[in-house]
Motif scaffolding. Sequence first.
Motif, PDB file in Angstrom:
ATOM      1  N   GLY A  41       0.859  -1.267  -0.036  1.00  0.00           N
ATOM      2  CA  GLY A  41       0.074   0.016   0.144  1.00  0.00           C
ATOM      3  C   GLY A  41       0.856   1.301   0.108  1.00  0.00           C
ATOM      4  O   GLY A  41       0.282   2.286   0.183  1.00  0.00           O
ATOM      5  N   LYS A  42       2.184   1.222   0.009  1.00  0.00           N
ATOM      6  CA  LYS A  42       2.920   2.208  -0.210  1.00  0.00           C
ATOM      7  C   LYS A  42       3.833   2.487  -1.401  1.00  0.00           C
ATOM      8  O   LYS A  42       3.824   1.601  -2.048  1.00  0.00           O
ATOM      9  CB  LYS A  42       3.714   2.289   1.159  1.00  0.00           C
ATOM     10  CG  LYS A  42       2.910   2.486   2.390  1.00  0.00           C
ATOM     11  CD  LYS A  42       4.205   2.526   3.592  1.00  0.00           C
ATOM     12  CE  LYS A  42       3.413   2.557   4.903  1.00  0.00           C
ATOM     13  NZ  LYS A  42       4.368   2.942   6.165  1.00  0.00           N
ATOM     14  N   GLN A  43       4.338   3.754  -1.746  1.00  0.00           N
ATOM     15  CA  GLN A  43       5.309   3.812  -2.878  1.00  0.00           C
ATOM     16  C   GLN A  43       6.712   3.271  -2.439  1.00  0.00           C
ATOM     17  O   GLN A  43       6.895   3.057  -1.316  1.00  0.00           O
ATOM     18  CB  GLN A  43       5.386   5.491  -3.053  1.00  0.00           C
ATOM     19  CG  GLN A  43       4.033   6.002  -3.445  1.00  0.00           C
ATOM     20  CD  GLN A  43       4.269   7.487  -4.030  1.00  0.00           C
ATOM     21  OE1 GLN A  43       4.950   8.273  -3.679  1.00  0.00           O
ATOM     22  NE2 GLN A  43       3.457   7.883  -5.191  1.00  0.00           N
ATOM     23  N   ARG A  44       7.174   2.862  -3.583  1.00  0.00           N
ATOM     24  CA  ARG A  44       8.408   2.432  -3.625  1.00  0.00           C
ATOM     25  C   ARG A  44       9.496   3.597  -3.080  1.00  0.00           C
ATOM     26  O   ARG A  44       9.413   4.861  -3.502  1.00  0.00           O
ATOM     27  CB  ARG A  44       8.878   2.140  -4.844  1.00  0.00           C
ATOM     28  CG  ARG A  44      10.378   1.320  -4.993  1.00  0.00           C
ATOM     29  CD  ARG A  44      10.697   0.649  -6.251  1.00  0.00           C
ATOM     30  NE  ARG A  44       9.661  -0.475  -6.737  1.00  0.00           N
ATOM     31  CZ  ARG A  44       9.697  -1.262  -7.600  1.00  0.00           C
ATOM     32  NH1 ARG A  44      10.638  -1.318  -8.457  1.00  0.00           N
ATOM     33  NH2 ARG A  44       8.415  -2.177  -8.013  1.00  0.00           N
ATOM     34  N   THR A  89       9.299  -4.143   6.895  1.00  0.00           N
ATOM     35  CA  THR A  89       8.705  -5.380   5.969  1.00  0.00           C
ATOM     36  C   THR A  89       8.523  -4.689   4.630  1.00  0.00           C
ATOM     37  O   THR A  89       7.566  -3.402   4.678  1.00  0.00           O
ATOM     38  CB  THR A  89       7.319  -5.734   6.783  1.00  0.00           C
ATOM     39  OG1 THR A  89       7.654  -6.654   7.900  1.00  0.00           O
ATOM     40  CG2 THR A  89       6.616  -6.802   5.806  1.00  0.00           C
ATOM     41  N   ALA A  90       8.809  -5.321   3.841  1.00  0.00           N
ATOM     42  CA  ALA A  90       8.520  -4.758   2.423  1.00  0.00           C
ATOM     43  C   ALA A  90       9.250  -5.764   1.357  1.00  0.00           C
ATOM     44  O   ALA A  90      10.086  -6.708   1.813  1.00  0.00           O
ATOM     45  CB  ALA A  90       9.154  -3.576   2.083  1.00  0.00           C
ATOM     46  N   VAL A  91       9.025  -5.297   0.085  1.00  0.00           N
ATOM     47  CA  VAL A  91       9.753  -6.154  -1.071  1.00  0.00           C
ATOM     48  C   VAL A  91      10.676  -5.118  -1.324  1.00  0.00           C
ATOM     49  O   VAL A  91      10.817  -4.133  -1.592  1.00  0.00           O
ATOM     50  CB  VAL A  91       9.016  -6.383  -2.039  1.00  0.00           C
ATOM     51  CG1 VAL A  91       9.733  -6.987  -3.327  1.00  0.00           C
ATOM     52  CG2 VAL A  91       7.607  -7.215  -1.989  1.00  0.00           C
TER      53      VAL A  91
END
Length: 114
Positions: A41-44, A89-91
């Motif tokens: 749900g967030k921008q890179r 936590t993220a890709v």
Amino acid sequence: VQLQASGGGLVQAGGSLRLSCKASGMVFSISAMSWYRQAPGKQRELVANSTSGGSTNYADSVKGRFTISRDNAKRTVSLQMSSLKPEDTAVYYCNTFYRLRAWWGQGTLVTVSS
């Protein structure tokens, strides 16, 4: 250009992980290399950057906890992540800008449990 990232996984808060990205099809030693991340749900966002001259830059949110490093002989850039937080936590994506365009790795998922 191909960027192959590895090293993601599940870790508890306070733990550590090391991401690696191996590059091919480019002159690695003259290229800046970066790590980005994208949470749900967030921008890179840019996490860390390593210039060809060896300078490094970090997002404020990871300063003092993450370290980017590069091995030009192995054409690899790494991201050592310590004191991990659930908000990390993220890709995570490896990135470079080469021959007038951006190149991205496939992404590796980092999940930090509380």
